[in-house]
Design a protein around this motif. Structure first.
Motif, PDB file in Angstrom:
ATOM      1  N   ALA A 209      14.702  -5.403 -25.642  1.00 28.52           N
ATOM      2  CA  ALA A 209      13.887  -6.487 -25.111  1.00 28.52           C
ATOM      3  C   ALA A 209      12.409  -6.121 -25.216  1.00 28.52           C
ATOM      4  N   PRO A 210      11.523  -7.114 -25.341  1.00 27.88           N
ATOM      5  CA  PRO A 210      10.082  -6.810 -25.346  1.00 27.88           C
ATOM      6  C   PRO A 210       9.642  -6.285 -23.992  1.00 27.88           C
ATOM      7  N   VAL A 211       8.706  -5.372 -23.989  1.00 27.09           N
ATOM      8  CA  VAL A 211       8.215  -4.774 -22.746  1.00 27.09           C
ATOM      9  C   VAL A 211       6.697  -4.856 -22.733  1.00 27.09           C
ATOM     10  N   TYR A 212       6.148  -4.799 -21.532  1.00 26.22           N
ATOM     11  CA  TYR A 212       4.705  -4.806 -21.386  1.00 26.22           C
ATOM     12  C   TYR A 212       4.124  -3.462 -21.818  1.00 26.22           C
ATOM     13  N   SER A 213       2.894  -3.506 -22.313  1.00 24.63           N
ATOM     14  CA  SER A 213       2.155  -2.280 -22.550  1.00 24.63           C
ATOM     15  C   SER A 213       1.768  -1.656 -21.206  1.00 24.63           C
ATOM     16  N   ARG A 214       1.133  -0.493 -21.262  1.00 21.43           N
ATOM     17  CA  ARG A 214       0.834   0.215 -20.025  1.00 21.43           C
ATOM     18  C   ARG A 214      -0.107  -0.589 -19.132  1.00 21.43           C
ATOM     19  N   ASP A 215      -1.091  -1.272 -19.720  1.00 21.84           N
ATOM     20  CA  ASP A 215      -2.018  -2.080 -18.932  1.00 21.84           C
ATOM     21  C   ASP A 215      -1.523  -3.497 -18.689  1.00 21.84           C
ATOM     22  N   LYS A 216      -0.303  -3.828 -19.180  1.00 25.11           N
ATOM     23  CA  LYS A 216       0.345  -5.131 -18.965  1.00 25.11           C
ATOM     24  C   LYS A 216      -0.484  -6.290 -19.506  1.00 25.11           C
ATOM     25  N   THR A 217      -1.212  -6.044 -20.577  1.00 20.53           N
ATOM     26  CA  THR A 217      -1.985  -7.122 -21.190  1.00 20.53           C
ATOM     27  C   THR A 217      -1.243  -7.762 -22.355  1.00 20.53           C
ATOM     28  N   THR A 218      -0.372  -7.006 -23.000  1.00 22.49           N
ATOM     29  CA  THR A 218       0.374  -7.527 -24.147  1.00 22.49           C
ATOM     30  C   THR A 218       1.844  -7.143 -24.022  1.00 22.49           C
ATOM     31  N   LYS A 219       2.682  -7.884 -24.766  1.00 23.54           N
ATOM     32  CA  LYS A 219       4.108  -7.571 -24.844  1.00 23.54           C
ATOM     33  C   LYS A 219       4.405  -6.929 -26.189  1.00 23.54           C
ATOM     34  N   LEU A 220       5.115  -5.834 -26.153  1.00 17.63           N
ATOM     35  CA  LEU A 220       5.478  -5.107 -27.366  1.00 17.63           C
ATOM     36  C   LEU A 220       6.834  -5.583 -27.839  1.00 17.63           C
ATOM     37  N   THR A 221       6.936  -5.959 -29.116  1.00 15.51           N
ATOM     38  CA  THR A 221       8.187  -6.457 -29.684  1.00 15.51           C
ATOM     39  C   THR A 221       8.745  -5.562 -30.780  1.00 15.51           C
ATOM     40  N   ASP A 222       7.883  -4.782 -31.415  1.00 13.39           N
ATOM     41  CA  ASP A 222       8.371  -3.886 -32.464  1.00 13.39           C
ATOM     42  C   ASP A 222       9.247  -2.794 -31.848  1.00 13.39           C
ATOM     43  N   PRO A 223      10.466  -2.559 -32.387  1.00  8.48           N
ATOM     44  CA  PRO A 223      11.374  -1.566 -31.773  1.00  8.48           C
ATOM     45  C   PRO A 223      10.760  -0.175 -31.634  1.00  8.48           C
ATOM     46  N   SER A 224       9.984   0.264 -32.619  1.00 12.31           N
ATOM     47  CA  SER A 224       9.382   1.595 -32.518  1.00 12.31           C
ATOM     48  C   SER A 224       8.345   1.637 -31.402  1.00 12.31           C
ATOM     49  N   GLU A 225       7.553   0.570 -31.254  1.00  7.67           N
ATOM     50  CA  GLU A 225       6.566   0.531 -30.179  1.00  7.67           C
ATOM     51  C   GLU A 225       7.240   0.443 -28.820  1.00  7.67           C
ATOM     52  N   VAL A 226       8.372  -0.280 -28.745  1.00  6.81           N
ATOM     53  CA  VAL A 226       9.103  -0.381 -27.476  1.00  6.81           C
ATOM     54  C   VAL A 226       9.637   0.983 -27.059  1.00  6.81           C
ATOM     55  N   LEU A 227      10.188   1.744 -28.020  1.00  5.49           N
ATOM     56  CA  LEU A 227      10.705   3.080 -27.698  1.00  5.49           C
ATOM     57  C   LEU A 227       9.588   4.016 -27.253  1.00  5.49           C
ATOM     58  N   LEU A 228       8.433   3.915 -27.900  1.00  8.13           N
ATOM     59  CA  LEU A 228       7.302   4.751 -27.489  1.00  8.13           C
ATOM     60  C   LEU A 228       6.828   4.395 -26.085  1.00  8.13           C
ATOM     61  N   ARG A 229       6.881   3.102 -25.746  1.00  4.26           N
ATOM     62  CA  ARG A 229       6.479   2.698 -24.392  1.00  4.26           C
ATOM     63  C   ARG A 229       7.458   3.229 -23.360  1.00  4.26           C
ATOM     64  N   TRP A 230       8.766   3.182 -23.665  1.00  6.22           N
ATOM     65  CA  TRP A 230       9.748   3.724 -22.727  1.00  6.22           C
ATOM     66  C   TRP A 230       9.572   5.238 -22.579  1.00  6.22           C
ATOM     67  N   ALA A 231       9.290   5.920 -23.683  1.00  4.76           N
ATOM     68  CA  ALA A 231       9.057   7.368 -23.609  1.00  4.76           C
ATOM     69  C   ALA A 231       7.834   7.664 -22.744  1.00  4.76           C
ATOM     70  N   GLU A 232       6.783   6.849 -22.885  1.00  5.27           N
ATOM     71  CA  GLU A 232       5.585   7.041 -22.069  1.00  5.27           C
ATOM     72  C   GLU A 232       5.883   6.798 -20.591  1.00  5.27           C
ATOM     73  N   HIS A 233       6.692   5.755 -20.314  1.00  8.64           N
ATOM     74  CA  HIS A 233       7.016   5.420 -18.912  1.00  8.64           C
ATOM     75  C   HIS A 233       7.820   6.534 -18.251  1.00  8.64           C
ATOM     76  N   PHE A 234       8.881   6.988 -18.913  1.00  2.64           N
ATOM     77  CA  PHE A 234       9.727   8.016 -18.308  1.00  2.64           C
ATOM     78  C   PHE A 234       9.023   9.367 -18.261  1.00  2.64           C
ATOM     79  N   ASN A 235       8.074   9.606 -19.164  1.00  6.82           N
ATOM     80  CA  ASN A 235       7.300  10.836 -19.083  1.00  6.82           C
ATOM     81  C   ASN A 235       6.427  10.836 -17.824  1.00  6.82           C
ATOM     82  N   GLU A 236       5.888   9.672 -17.464  1.00  7.14           N
ATOM     83  CA  GLU A 236       5.102   9.582 -16.236  1.00  7.14           C
ATOM     84  C   GLU A 236       5.981   9.711 -15.001  1.00  7.14           C
ATOM     85  N   VAL A 237       7.206   9.165 -15.064  1.00  7.59           N
ATOM     86  CA  VAL A 237       8.095   9.200 -13.897  1.00  7.59           C
ATOM     87  C   VAL A 237       8.687  10.597 -13.686  1.00  7.59           C
TER      88      VAL A 237
END
Length: 466
Positions: A299-327
């Motif tokens: 599914a598309p996810v928000y970027s870190r600043d929640k200004t845009t939605k990421l739809t490319d699968p590689s960008e979505v995976l990088l966003r999830w990696a960034e999120h779980f790295n912070e958590v």
């Protein structure tokens, strides 16, 4: 046509380099107005031209045909038998003759996917060329991922119930020669990978894969329903009156409703019993059996600043990696390091470095829970707890080697993180999901051994509240 031969050559050289840069496994759909007339010589340009070309060939046409022959491309416009008015795309302003200048070109192997290519006479494109439409049936296969391939999930729950399967698995694993025996000084990672692959291969032969079959209320009542349907169909072919036929139809519908309600009631009672007895794994397994597996999509996810939605699968995976790295790796922002450094050092306990005994290993093995999802190696705790003596002995020897070398296999440290929606909030917000880390069951055994020693040691100097 007004360009020089040098400019034309440069154009086709550049186009050739672009086409050669496309991987052979990818499809090519080349569209364009080449201002080229390819003619009708299909025998001279076999598999490049079809039998239904039009007009005569010009110099641009020879350049295009040579490029297609070199790269095994086919001009789809010439492969369909159509009236000339559906082939041509441009009318010469002086001679008023119609010509074919616009092409749809594909690989020769993909020609079977093209249903038709034709000119659309009524389409308004604000140009003196007719619109060319190509209908294709594209069967796009997902890319084959050779690396990081997760082994297939096996039906390890059979080990808990069937003693004969346990004995057979233990016997075959003991008879299978380890590939690491022929390697001089194998590394810890190589030892573990050989052990895991060998165990999974033997388990696949003995246990087999999980049977994915969805249940339906019709399946359990199939015999009885077929008999009722047969009686009703015979009444349609017989000389019964409409009133009798309608009565049989009502009986059939009433029976179908009763069987369906009974099946759902039995399933609901079974699910309630599993929920009341805290059999979580079997509860969700029964749900999946009834409703089938859920379709997993990215599914598309928000970027870190929640200004845009990421739809490319590689960008979505990088966003999830960034999120779980912070958590999972928050750092030490809130810790007072000066206070921690001022604490008195505890005495060193030399007993912690002694290799674990088999009793410690066995106790740690029994602490593993059943029904838990495995890690990267697809080997759950059941295969170690119920697999037999040979499997336990080999794993214990591997733990001793790891303890002595002080090197942990990378598979034991890596985790597969599965995200679960919390049930509220925006689906595109990463904070509305919680992550579950799936670890290797073999690595948990070593972790339990270390944890048990630390807890036993901490009881001597830590208060009960800690």
């Amino acid at each position: 046509m007004t360009c020089s031969d040098e400019e034309k050559r440069k154009f086709y050289d550049h186009l050739r380099m672009v086409l050669l840069s496309i991987p052979q496994c990818d499809k090519i759909i080349l569209l364009g107005d080449f201002n080229a007339r390819v003619g009708t010589e299909y025998l001279a340009w076999k598999n490049v031209l079809g039998r239904h070309g039009i007009g005569k060939c010009n110099s641009n046409g020879y350049a295009l045909l040579a490029l297609c022959a070199e790269l095994e491309l086919s001009i789809t416009n010439t492969f369909f038998r159509l009236p000339d008015k559906y082939k041509t795309s441009w009318m010469h302003p002086r001679s008023r003759h119609w010509h074919l200048l616009d092409y749809v070109i594909v690989r020769r192997n993909d020609l079977k996917d093209v249903l038709i290519t034709r000119a659309m006479r009524g389409a308004q494109g604000w140009t003196d060329h007719r619109l060319i439409r190509c209908k294709m049936r594209l069967n796009i296969k997902p890319p084959h991922r050779a690396e990081h391939k997760i082994p297939a999930r096996l039906a390890f729950s059979k080990l808990v119930l069937d003693v004969d399967i346990r004995k057979e698995l233990d016997k075959k694993f003991g008879n299978t020669a380890s590939d690491s025996d022929s390697v001089d000084n194998p590394t810890i990672d190589a030892e573990w990978r050989c052990f895991a692959d060998n165990l999974h291969k033997v388990s696949k032969l003995v246990i087999g894969k999980v049977q994915k079959k969805n249940q339906d209320w019709f399946d359990d009542s199939d015999t009885e329903l077929r008999q009722l349907v047969g009686v009703f169909r015979r009444s349609l072919r017989s000389a019964h009156c409409n009133q009798e036929r309608n009565a049989l139809h009502q009986v059939l519908k009433r029976k179908v409703r009763e069987l369906k309600n009974e099946w759902w009631l039995a399933k609901a009672q079974d699910l309630q019993r599993l929920a009341d007895t805290n059999q979580t794994a079997r509860f969700f397994e029964s749900l999946r059996t009834i409703y089938g597996p859920r379709c997993k999509k990215t599914a598309p996810v928000y970027s870190r600043d929640k200004t845009t939605k990421l739809t490319d699968p590689s960008e979505v995976l990088l966003r999830w990696a960034e999120h779980f790295n912070e958590v999972l790796n928050p750092g030490s922002q809130g810790a007072d390091l000066n206070y921690i450094n001022s604490l008195d050092a505890l005495p060193i306990s030399s007993d912690l470095e002694t290799p674990p005994s088999y009793e410690e290993f066995h106790n740690a093995l029994n602490r593993l829970k059943n029904g838990k999802s495995p890690g990267y190696d697809s080997l759950p705790s059941e295969v170690y707890k119920y697999g037999g003596k040979n499997i336990k002995t080999r794993l214990f020897e591997l733990v001793l080697q790891i303890w002595d070398a002080e090197i942990v296999p990378q598979d034991w440290k890596d985790a597969l993180i599965s995200k679960l929606y919390k049930g509220k909030g925006d689906l595109s917000d990463c904070s509305c999901y919680r992550g579950i880390a799936l670890l290797s069951a073999a690595g948990k055994v070593l972790a339990h051994v270390i944890n048990s020693r630390l807890v036993k040691l901490a009881e001597s100097f830590l208060p009960e509240s800690q």
